[in-house]
Design a protein around this motif. Structure first.
Motif, PDB file in Angstrom:
ATOM      1  N   MET A 158       0.794  -1.220   0.000  1.00 33.32           N
ATOM      2  CA  MET A 158       0.000   0.000   0.000  1.00 33.32           C
ATOM      3  C   MET A 158       0.835   1.284   0.000  1.00 33.32           C
ATOM      4  O   MET A 158       0.530   2.216  -0.756  1.00 33.32           O
ATOM      5  CB  MET A 158      -0.970  -0.004   1.183  1.00 33.32           C
ATOM      6  N   PRO A 159       1.910   1.402   0.823  1.00 40.79           N
ATOM      7  CA  PRO A 159       2.675   2.651   0.806  1.00 40.79           C
ATOM      8  C   PRO A 159       3.246   3.004  -0.568  1.00 40.79           C
ATOM      9  O   PRO A 159       3.288   4.185  -0.942  1.00 40.79           O
ATOM     10  CB  PRO A 159       3.809   2.381   1.814  1.00 40.79           C
ATOM     11  N   SER A 160       3.661   2.004  -1.337  1.00 41.61           N
ATOM     12  CA  SER A 160       4.237   2.290  -2.651  1.00 41.61           C
ATOM     13  C   SER A 160       3.168   2.661  -3.668  1.00 41.61           C
ATOM     14  O   SER A 160       3.492   3.144  -4.759  1.00 41.61           O
ATOM     15  CB  SER A 160       5.044   1.089  -3.164  1.00 41.61           C
ATOM     16  N   ALA A 161       1.878   2.443  -3.321  1.00 38.47           N
ATOM     17  CA  ALA A 161       0.794   2.789  -4.247  1.00 38.47           C
ATOM     18  C   ALA A 161       0.212   4.168  -3.976  1.00 38.47           C
ATOM     19  O   ALA A 161      -0.490   4.716  -4.834  1.00 38.47           O
ATOM     20  CB  ALA A 161      -0.316   1.741  -4.155  1.00 38.47           C
ATOM     21  N   LEU A 162       0.507   4.746  -2.809  1.00 40.10           N
ATOM     22  CA  LEU A 162      -0.152   5.997  -2.432  1.00 40.10           C
ATOM     23  C   LEU A 162       0.224   7.159  -3.341  1.00 40.10           C
ATOM     24  O   LEU A 162      -0.643   7.914  -3.797  1.00 40.10           O
ATOM     25  CB  LEU A 162       0.177   6.327  -0.966  1.00 40.10           C
ATOM     26  N   LEU A 163       1.535   7.324  -3.616  1.00 44.66           N
ATOM     27  CA  LEU A 163       1.958   8.432  -4.471  1.00 44.66           C
ATOM     28  C   LEU A 163       1.420   8.287  -5.893  1.00 44.66           C
ATOM     29  O   LEU A 163       0.833   9.249  -6.432  1.00 44.66           O
ATOM     30  CB  LEU A 163       3.490   8.537  -4.469  1.00 44.66           C
ATOM     31  N   PRO A 164       1.563   7.113  -6.563  1.00 44.98           N
ATOM     32  CA  PRO A 164       0.969   6.960  -7.895  1.00 44.98           C
ATOM     33  C   PRO A 164      -0.544   7.169  -7.882  1.00 44.98           C
ATOM     34  O   PRO A 164      -1.099   7.756  -8.826  1.00 44.98           O
ATOM     35  CB  PRO A 164       1.321   5.518  -8.288  1.00 44.98           C
ATOM     36  N   LEU A 165      -1.204   6.708  -6.820  1.00 45.48           N
ATOM     37  CA  LEU A 165      -2.654   6.870  -6.725  1.00 45.48           C
ATOM     38  C   LEU A 165      -3.024   8.346  -6.640  1.00 45.48           C
ATOM     39  O   LEU A 165      -3.948   8.812  -7.325  1.00 45.48           O
ATOM     40  CB  LEU A 165      -3.169   6.116  -5.503  1.00 45.48           C
ATOM     41  N   GLY A 166      -2.293   9.094  -5.805  1.00 45.01           N
ATOM     42  CA  GLY A 166      -2.555  10.525  -5.692  1.00 45.01           C
ATOM     43  C   GLY A 166      -2.312  11.271  -6.989  1.00 45.01           C
ATOM     44  O   GLY A 166      -3.099  12.150  -7.380  1.00 45.01           O
ATOM     45  N   LEU A 167      -1.230  10.927  -7.693  1.00 43.88           N
ATOM     46  CA  LEU A 167      -0.935  11.556  -8.984  1.00 43.88           C
ATOM     47  C   LEU A 167      -2.012  11.235 -10.014  1.00 43.88           C
ATOM     48  O   LEU A 167      -2.405  12.104 -10.803  1.00 43.88           O
ATOM     49  CB  LEU A 167       0.432  11.097  -9.493  1.00 43.88           C
ATOM     50  N   CYS A 168      -2.505   9.992  -9.990  1.00 40.41           N
ATOM     51  CA  CYS A 168      -3.570   9.617 -10.919  1.00 40.41           C
ATOM     52  C   CYS A 168      -4.836  10.421 -10.660  1.00 40.41           C
ATOM     53  O   CYS A 168      -5.509  10.861 -11.607  1.00 40.41           O
ATOM     54  CB  CYS A 168      -3.871   8.116 -10.793  1.00 40.41           C
ATOM     55  N   VAL A 169      -5.170  10.604  -9.390  1.00 38.68           N
ATOM     56  CA  VAL A 169      -6.360  11.393  -9.047  1.00 38.68           C
ATOM     57  C   VAL A 169      -6.231  12.814  -9.599  1.00 38.68           C
ATOM     58  O   VAL A 169      -7.173  13.356 -10.200  1.00 38.68           O
ATOM     59  CB  VAL A 169      -6.563  11.414  -7.521  1.00 38.68           C
ATOM     60  N   LEU A 170      -5.057  13.426  -9.440  1.00 39.38           N
ATOM     61  CA  LEU A 170      -4.846  14.779  -9.958  1.00 39.38           C
ATOM     62  C   LEU A 170      -4.924  14.816 -11.481  1.00 39.38           C
ATOM     63  O   LEU A 170      -5.552  15.705 -12.069  1.00 39.38           O
ATOM     64  CB  LEU A 170      -3.480  15.302  -9.494  1.00 39.38           C
ATOM     65  N   ILE A 171      -4.291  13.857 -12.133  1.00 36.95           N
ATOM     66  CA  ILE A 171      -4.279  13.817 -13.600  1.00 36.95           C
ATOM     67  C   ILE A 171      -5.689  13.618 -14.146  1.00 36.95           C
ATOM     68  O   ILE A 171      -6.133  14.336 -15.059  1.00 36.95           O
ATOM     69  CB  ILE A 171      -3.343  12.697 -14.100  1.00 36.95           C
ATOM     70  N   TYR A 172      -6.425  12.667 -13.571  1.00 40.44           N
ATOM     71  CA  TYR A 172      -7.763  12.386 -14.093  1.00 40.44           C
ATOM     72  C   TYR A 172      -8.759  13.472 -13.713  1.00 40.44           C
ATOM     73  O   TYR A 172      -9.747  13.688 -14.426  1.00 40.44           O
ATOM     74  CB  TYR A 172      -8.237  11.014 -13.603  1.00 40.44           C
ATOM     75  N   ALA A 173      -8.521  14.171 -12.607  1.00 39.82           N
ATOM     76  CA  ALA A 173      -9.370  15.321 -12.270  1.00 39.82           C
ATOM     77  C   ALA A 173      -9.196  16.417 -13.309  1.00 39.82           C
ATOM     78  O   ALA A 173     -10.176  17.024 -13.770  1.00 39.82           O
ATOM     79  CB  ALA A 173      -9.025  15.836 -10.876  1.00 39.82           C
ATOM     80  N   ALA A 174      -7.929  16.671 -13.705  1.00 40.42           N
ATOM     81  CA  ALA A 174      -7.662  17.676 -14.736  1.00 40.42           C
ATOM     82  C   ALA A 174      -8.266  17.268 -16.077  1.00 40.42           C
ATOM     83  O   ALA A 174      -8.863  18.091 -16.786  1.00 40.42           O
ATOM     84  CB  ALA A 174      -6.159  17.891 -14.870  1.00 40.42           C
ATOM     85  N   LEU A 175      -8.129  15.990 -16.429  1.00 39.96           N
ATOM     86  CA  LEU A 175      -8.692  15.515 -17.693  1.00 39.96           C
ATOM     87  C   LEU A 175     -10.219  15.561 -17.677  1.00 39.96           C
ATOM     88  O   LEU A 175     -10.847  15.777 -18.722  1.00 39.96           O
ATOM     89  CB  LEU A 175      -8.220  14.088 -17.965  1.00 39.96           C
ATOM     90  N   SER A 176     -10.824  15.361 -16.502  1.00 35.19           N
ATOM     91  CA  SER A 176     -12.287  15.445 -16.392  1.00 35.19           C
ATOM     92  C   SER A 176     -12.779  16.854 -16.673  1.00 35.19           C
ATOM     93  O   SER A 176     -13.784  17.056 -17.368  1.00 35.19           O
ATOM     94  CB  SER A 176     -12.739  15.010 -14.991  1.00 35.19           C
ATOM     95  N   LEU A 177     -12.073  17.845 -16.141  1.00 35.31           N
ATOM     96  CA  LEU A 177     -12.464  19.241 -16.366  1.00 35.31           C
ATOM     97  C   LEU A 177     -12.304  19.633 -17.828  1.00 35.31           C
ATOM     98  O   LEU A 177     -13.066  20.440 -18.362  1.00 35.31           O
ATOM     99  CB  LEU A 177     -11.622  20.166 -15.476  1.00 35.31           C
ATOM    100  N   TRP A 178     -11.308  19.003 -18.479  1.00 33.47           N
ATOM    101  CA  TRP A 178     -11.041  19.331 -19.883  1.00 33.47           C
ATOM    102  C   TRP A 178     -11.996  18.605 -20.830  1.00 33.47           C
ATOM    103  O   TRP A 178     -12.271  19.062 -21.928  1.00 33.47           O
ATOM    104  CB  TRP A 178      -9.591  18.952 -20.206  1.00 33.47           C
ATOM    105  N   ASN A 179     -12.538  17.470 -20.391  1.00 38.66           N
ATOM    106  CA  ASN A 179     -13.354  16.626 -21.260  1.00 38.66           C
ATOM    107  C   ASN A 179     -14.647  16.272 -20.547  1.00 38.66           C
ATOM    108  O   ASN A 179     -14.795  15.178 -20.011  1.00 38.66           O
ATOM    109  CB  ASN A 179     -12.557  15.360 -21.627  1.00 38.66           C
ATOM    110  N   ARG A 180     -15.597  17.187 -20.526  1.00 35.75           N
ATOM    111  CA  ARG A 180     -16.846  16.969 -19.801  1.00 35.75           C
ATOM    112  C   ARG A 180     -17.900  16.332 -20.705  1.00 35.75           C
ATOM    113  O   ARG A 180     -18.053  16.725 -21.854  1.00 35.75           O
ATOM    114  CB  ARG A 180     -17.396  18.291 -19.268  1.00 35.75           C
ATOM    115  N   PRO A 181     -18.663  15.365 -20.158  1.00 34.98           N
ATOM    116  CA  PRO A 181     -19.755  14.786 -20.933  1.00 34.98           C
ATOM    117  C   PRO A 181     -20.988  15.667 -20.881  1.00 34.98           C
ATOM    118  O   PRO A 181     -21.098  16.562 -20.039  1.00 34.98           O
ATOM    119  CB  PRO A 181     -20.015  13.455 -20.216  1.00 34.98           C
ATOM    120  N   GLY A 182     -21.938  15.412 -21.768  1.00 35.55           N
ATOM    121  CA  GLY A 182     -23.185  16.163 -21.740  1.00 35.55           C
ATOM    122  C   GLY A 182     -24.022  15.761 -20.534  1.00 35.55           C
ATOM    123  O   GLY A 182     -24.391  16.571 -19.716  1.00 35.55           O
TER     124      GLY A 182
END
Length: 436
Positions: A182-206
């Protein structure tokens, strides 16, 4: 030279199998015969070679038991409404402005609960991709986010067959490995959340179309009891109970829920536990069908044949030259970079995550001390390399099968951030630890 010819024959058989869509059992049989023949030519008796194959297969017996229990669970969780509950309420709670992020989080949560990348891709992954297409979301980005999510659980879930295999290969305790990973997954998990949050704002569905979900209400009695198998599995695993007992208890509880909650007959439940679940509603067949002991038989055969080859390699020291070359590579670039190199090579050549895990342990295991900490380090390096790297090789079944289920192609791989952030972040964590 003879060893290279054997590997060339094996790789050619593997390539032919992939191109024809034939089971990988056949090229593994070709490889087992080829390596066994080479051992004969090097002076080993046939009886000794068969003993090596048997020893290799016997060493995987516990993983085979766990895989068969996982097969039972994948069917029972479909029958009991557990998967339907996750899908129904998970998708209903998705905010349209955060669809990409929600697709990743929902896939990650479900894969952690179920422990199967293929199973999650074939169920909630298909539903999320259907919604993405209907809502105008980029299917390329959505496919990458879902692929990231399904491998979060495939790497570190108590129910993941790959985690059980890694524990067996490295001689570590599977019930403790989940906490260690789990400790080795926390940083990649946090980075993924930030990346996908940014991509969500850029690519919104109807708007999120959840018409398909209404069919779940007619198929299942959805209540909080549907979550019991998942909660129980995670609680017992993190309490330190041995995985085989955790799985057995969860199978029993899931069976009882199926009988009581979904009003299924015992004979139907047992039949589908063996052969796989088929929903009554034909509209849900493509999404929810599957699981069962039958679904794990090919994987078990692949594991046993791979373990048989591994037994020949160990008994004959056939890969000593490869191990020596990797030992020198470790001296130049470090253990984990060498493990990443081995992971890429095995995934590209053998096109299979299971074989990759076994080969990485076989070729790289000698570079780790035979102590408890050495075995834990080996486990972490394998989990943070070949397990996710296999999902990035387009012709490897760990990548091609989930992408095929999702209806995506290789364009989604750059957006499967978790798969390459795991080895990258772990490499920098190891370097920082070494400096300190």
């Amino acid at each position: 030279m003879e060893l290279l010819l054997c590997f060339a024959l094996f790789v050619a058989a593997m390539a032919l199998s992939l191109s024809c869509g034939v089971t990988m059992i056949l090229p593994l049989i070709v490889g087992l015969i080829a390596f066994g023949t080479l051992a004969l030519r090097r002076g080993f008796a046939l009886r000794a070679i068969l003993g090596m194959v048997g020893h290799g297969m016997w060493s995987s017996r516990m993983v085979v038991v766990i895989m068969l229990l996982i097969g039972c669970l994948t069917s029972l969780w479909r029958q009991s409404g557990t998967i339907a509950y996750f899908t129904y309420y998970g998708v209903r709670l998705i905010p349209p402005q955060a669809f990409i992020l929600a697709a990743f989080v929902l896939s990650a949560l479900m894969s952690y609960a179920l422990g199967t990348s293929f199973g999650v891709a074939a169920t909630i992954g298909v539903i999320l991709m259907t919604i993405a297409r209907a809502s105008g979301v980029s299917t390329v980005i959505a496919g990458g986010a879902i692929l990231s999510g399904v491998y979060f659980g495939d790497r570190g879930s108590p129910a993941a067959s790959s985690a059980s295999l890694v524990a067996n290969e490295t001689g570590t305790d599977a019930s403790q490995n989940f906490k260690r990973m789990m400790p080795s997954a926390l940083l990649p998990l946090g980075l993924c959340v930030l990346i996908y949050a940014a991509l969500s704002l850029w690519n919104r569905p109807g708007a999120v179309d959840s018409t398909l979900l209404a069919r779940f209400e007619g198929e299942f009695a959805l209540s909080l009891w549907c979550l019991l198998p998942t909660v129980l599995l995670l609680a017992l695993a993190f309490a330190g109970m041995k995985i085989k007992y955790v799985m057995a208890i969860d199978v029993l509880v899931s069976l009882i829920l199926t009988l009581v909650l979904q009003n299924t007959s015992l004979m139907d439940a047992l039949r589908m536990m063996l052969l796989g679940y088929v929903p009554r509603d034909p509209e849900l067949t493509a999404i929810l069908s599957g699981g069962g002991v039958k679904s794990m038989l090919e994987i078990v055969c692949i594991l046993l044949l791979s373990s048989g080859c591994s037994g020949i390699f160990e008994g004959t020291q056939m890969l000593s030259s490869v191990e020596g070359a990797l030992r020198r590579l470790c001296g130049r670039i470090g253990r984990f970079p060498a493990m990443v190199f081995t992971s890429i090579a095995t995934a590209c050549v053998f096109c299979n995550q299971t074989i990759g895990i076994i080969m990485c342990r076989q070729c790289m295991g000698g570079n780790y001390p035979d102590t408890e900490q050495g075995r834990i380090d080996l486990m972490l390096d394998i989990e943070n390399s070949v397990v996710t790297i296999s999902g990035l090789v387009p012709w490897c079944i760990a990548c091609s099968v989930p992408l095929g289920m999702l209806g995506c192609d290789v364009r989604s791989l750059p957006f499967a951030c978790f798969l390459y952030l795991i080895p990258l972040c772990w490499h920098f964590q190891l370097r920082r630890r070494a400096r300190n």
